[in-house]
Design an enzyme around this catalytic site. Structure first.
Site, PDB file in Angstrom:
ATOM      1  N   HIS A 191     -42.063  69.287  80.758  1.00 50.34           N
ATOM      2  CA  HIS A 191     -41.159  68.380  80.032  1.00 50.34           C
ATOM      3  C   HIS A 191     -39.841  69.066  79.731  1.00 50.34           C
ATOM      4  O   HIS A 191     -38.789  68.422  79.683  1.00 50.34           O
ATOM      5  CB  HIS A 191     -41.824  67.891  78.733  1.00 50.34           C
ATOM      6  CG  HIS A 191     -42.596  66.621  78.940  1.00 50.34           C
ATOM      7  ND1 HIS A 191     -43.731  66.314  78.254  1.00 50.34           N
ATOM      8  CD2 HIS A 191     -42.375  65.578  79.773  1.00 50.34           C
ATOM      9  CE1 HIS A 191     -44.180  65.135  78.646  1.00 50.34           C
ATOM     10  NE2 HIS A 191     -43.383  64.672  79.578  1.00 50.34           N
ATOM     11  N   GLU A 436     -47.824  55.129 103.293  1.00 43.77           N
ATOM     12  CA  GLU A 436     -48.005  56.552 102.996  1.00 43.77           C
ATOM     13  C   GLU A 436     -49.321  57.085 103.556  1.00 43.77           C
ATOM     14  O   GLU A 436     -49.659  58.242 103.351  1.00 43.77           O
ATOM     15  CB  GLU A 436     -47.880  56.819 101.494  1.00 43.77           C
ATOM     16  CG  GLU A 436     -48.692  55.930 100.598  1.00 43.77           C
ATOM     17  CD  GLU A 436     -48.415  56.176  99.122  1.00 43.77           C
ATOM     18  OE1 GLU A 436     -47.724  57.132  98.757  1.00 43.77           O
ATOM     19  OE2 GLU A 436     -48.927  55.385  98.310  1.00 43.77           O
ATOM     20  N   ASP A 460     -46.673  61.490 100.569  1.00 44.58           N
ATOM     21  CA  ASP A 460     -48.084  61.370 100.943  1.00 44.58           C
ATOM     22  C   ASP A 460     -48.252  61.226 102.447  1.00 44.58           C
ATOM     23  O   ASP A 460     -49.204  61.754 103.018  1.00 44.58           O
ATOM     24  CB  ASP A 460     -48.729  60.183 100.216  1.00 44.58           C
ATOM     25  CG  ASP A 460     -49.162  60.569  98.811  1.00 44.58           C
ATOM     26  OD1 ASP A 460     -49.635  61.707  98.636  1.00 44.58           O
ATOM     27  OD2 ASP A 460     -49.012  59.751  97.891  1.00 44.58           O
ATOM     28  N   CYS A 509     -39.058  55.775  99.857  1.00 47.94           N
ATOM     29  CA  CYS A 509     -38.888  56.248  98.478  1.00 47.94           C
ATOM     30  C   CYS A 509     -39.456  57.646  98.279  1.00 47.94           C
ATOM     31  O   CYS A 509     -39.441  58.165  97.167  1.00 47.94           O
ATOM     32  CB  CYS A 509     -39.496  55.259  97.483  1.00 47.94           C
ATOM     33  SG  CYS A 509     -41.251  55.004  97.736  1.00 47.94           S
TER      34      CYS A 509
HETATM   35  C1  PEP Z   1     -44.774  59.269  98.205  1.00 47.41           C
HETATM   36  O1  PEP Z   1     -45.975  59.520  98.409  1.00 47.41           O
HETATM   37  O2  PEP Z   1     -43.859  59.534  99.014  1.00 47.41           O
HETATM   38  C2  PEP Z   1     -44.359  58.633  96.947  1.00 47.41           C
HETATM   39  C3  PEP Z   1     -43.112  58.240  96.741  1.00 47.41           C
HETATM   40  O3  PEP Z   1     -45.312  58.494  95.978  1.00 47.41           O
HETATM   41  P1  PEP Z   1     -45.759  59.661  94.962  1.00 47.41           P
HETATM   42  O4  PEP Z   1     -44.860  60.844  95.204  1.00 47.41           O
HETATM   43  O5  PEP Z   1     -45.616  59.077  93.602  1.00 47.41           O
HETATM   44  O6  PEP Z   1     -47.167  59.881  95.407  1.00 47.41           O
HETATM   45 MG    MG Z   2     -47.494  58.588  97.132  1.00 50.16          MG
END
Ligand code: PEP
Ligand code: MG
Length: 583
Positions: A191, A436, A460, A509
């Site tokens: 944090h 993913e 992922d 993302c």
């Molecule tokens: C990803 O897996 O790219 C993703 C954006 O999800 P997280 O990082 O939250 O698993």
């Molecule tokens: Mg993910």
């Protein structure tokens, strides 16, 4: 002298420093009390807990009033931890059954809780040990009548140095005069690091021996903190000071140049428009997202709302959080990802059994499809909040068409429930999925027939495609999103969404979307939406706005002929025009 720590929040600061004393508490866990004193000690624990609650509430309200939403949220998380009945019980039982004094009972209970956090696989949860220790330190200080260091008013602009700079210190510190921070403990996802980033304060954590080293130099030491590289320089020569100040000016000028792009559209030199969105953790991020001129939110990680607490947020609480986010974005799109939790990111109140392979286990959408109580509640909250702006819903960890269909049928069920209740909701909400898991990438052409959009979760997708646990430091050298297998999968996914179908889109993302070295190839592969950490957003806009799409296409074509991540990365590094490399 150069010391190295973890680069926890970017930026370069040079200046005088303030070294805080580490309050070392005596170990009370070996003392014992007589039976008659137990009630009295329990009374002390209770009084201490309620005083700590008062202090934390005061810090939280102060942060809230100063508009420091992230700091307030961290204090809320600590208040929730403090309120955990199991924690209180552990203190009381250590007094009654182990005959410890109040201070010993608190030390024992806090250490046990911190050990639990530290044993978890997920870095985010591991770092919560710091919060529980922060609470423990506060409790013992209250019990012993020890004053906390006063950092609410700093006498001049300076760099704060301490063994531990806790989240509650970050919520209290005089931000006007804080140039940077260096601590001996803490990591990237603590944090303290999150707050430093949020406050735009350069931070280096995990910098061993910094306290001893700076103390040896005396009170007039000047220190340089490079939160981008993790480097701390403690006995600056005049020459180094001049060089570093010039470097700080250069970085500031580059940052200012980026700020000018805040209100510009994201469009290549030859006119291809791109949607550049931001990844967020909660409503506290709205200001940050707007400050960098994001065109919306491409990933709202709702699981954060479910963490650091004793029970799941109810529909009303979720509705308020989603509505605040959606209204804050004032009509810009907000992609709300449903709960991505379970397995490695275990949450006590969900009672998920320990698994051999948590990343391949009962988590995310798999858990939600099995838990109507959680999933329908969340979907109703999203559907209701969506009438206040433009929201889209997105499912994580989809691996098959059946799963997509099952999740969509839950959205329909949630709508029916709201209709029966006579509540307003968004009947036409767009429903998309994260890509993913490799199986989803391979059948993207099938999935896009029934999904409104894709967002590629490269974090992922990389771990599952390469069979490399993204948390395992020993094999992190194998974790590379520039592996040709990943790039081929990206091409497959992106090409499955036909550009002439205006109702569908494909974005990304995962972290790769915010990596300047990946921008050209992603653009050239035809990615139309990038969702990135707000801190990277203007950098990515600068690159997109400075290149031709036709050039990016040729770069992507070349990349697809290369056989290894090493060759691809080397090629991409030189393919980026020189004047853009500093971004
Ligand atoms: C990803 O897996 O790219 C993703 C954006 O999800 P997280 O990082 O939250 O698993
Ligand atoms: Mg993910």
């Amino acid at each position: 002298m150069h010391l190295k720590g973890t680069a926890a929040a970017p930026g370069l600061a040079i200046g005088p420093c303030l070294v805080l004393d580490d309050i070392q508490h005596q170990d009370f866990t070996h003392q014992t009390i007589s039976d008659e004193l137990a009630e009295e000690e329990i009374g002390k624990v209770k009084a201490t807990l309620s005083l700590a609650e008062e202090q934390l509430t005061m810090i939280r309200d102060r942060a809230d009033n100063a508009g420091l939403a992230e700091q307030a949220a961290v204090m809320d998380a600590q208040l929730a931890m403090l309120d955990d009945p199991l924690l209180k019980e552990s203190f009381v039982s250590a007094i009654t059954s182990q005959k410890l004094p109040a201070a010993g009972a608190i030390q024992k209970g806090i250490a046990a809780q911190a050990d639990i956090f530290e044993s978890l696989d997920d870095a985010y949860f591991r770092e919560r040990a710091q919060d529980i220790r922060d609470i423990g330190r506060r409790l013992i200080n209250i019990l012993l009548g020890v004053e906390e260091p006063n950092i609410g008013i700093l006498p001049e602009p300076l760099i704060l140095i301490a063994h531990d700079i806790t989240p509650s210190m970050m919520a209290l510190v005089d931000t006007k005069n804080l140039l940077g921070i260096v601590a001996e403990i803490g990591g990237k996802t603590s944090h303290t690091a999150i707050l430093a980033k949020n406050m735009d304060i350069p931070a280096v954590l995990g910098c061993h021996d910094i306290v001893k080293t700076v103390r040896a130099l005396g009170p007039t030491a000047t220190v340089a903190v490079d939160g981008s590289t993790g480097c701390v320089i403690v006995d600056l020569t005049d020459e180094e000071t001049i060089d570093l100040k010039a470097e700080a000016d250069r970085r500031q000028a580059a940052k200012d140049a980026l700020t000018m792009l805040r209100d510009q559209p994201t469009v290549t030199k030859d006119g291809v428009s791109i949607q550049l969105l931001a990844n967020v953790m909660g409503p506290g991020d709205v200001d940050k997202v707007l400050a960098v001129g994001s065109e919306g939110v491409g990933l709202y990680r709702t699981e954060i709302l479910f963490m650091d607490r004793n029970k799941a947020p109810d529909e009303e609480e979720q509705y308020k959080a989603y509505r605040t986010m959606i209204e804050g974005l004032g009509g810009k799109p907000v992609i709300i990802r449903t709960l991505d939790i379970g397995g490695d990111k275990s949450v006590d109140y969900l009672n998920i059994a320990k698994e051999e392979n948590p990343f391949l286990g009962y988590r995310a959408l798999r858990l939600c499809l099995d838990r109507d109580d959680l999933f329908l509640t969340q979907l109703r909250a999203i559907l209701r909040a969506a009438v206040h702006g433009q929201a889209l819903v997105m499912f994580p960890m989809v691996c098959s068409l059946e799963e997509l269909r099952a999740a969509k049928s839950k959205v329909e069920l949630a709508k029916e429930q709201l209709k029966l209740r006579g509540e307003a909701y968004d009947e036409k909400i767009a429903v998309g999925i994260m890509i993913e898991i490799p199986s989803a990438a391979v059948i993207a052409d099938v999935l896009i027939r029934e999904a409104d959009f894709f967002s590629i979760g490269s974090n992922d997708l990389t771990q599952y495609t390469l069979a490399v646990d993204r948390m395992n430091a020993k094999i992190s050298y194998l974790y590379n999103s520039f592996h040709p297998a990943i790039l081929r999968l990206l091409r497959l996914v992106i090409e499955s969404v036909k550009p002439d179908d205006a109702r569908k889109f494909v974005g990304m993302c995962g972290e790769m979307a915010g990596d300047p070295h990946a921008t050209l190839v992603l653009l050239g592969l035809g990615l139309k939406e990038f969702s990135v950490d707000p801190a990277n957003l203007l950098r990515i806009r600068k690159i997109i706005n400075s290149v031709d799409f036709s050039y990016a296409r040729s770069v992507a074509a070349k990349v697809l002929t290369l056989g290894s991540a090493t060759e691809i990365e080397a090629y991409l590094a030189q393919a980026l025009p020189e004047e853009l490399r500093q971004y």
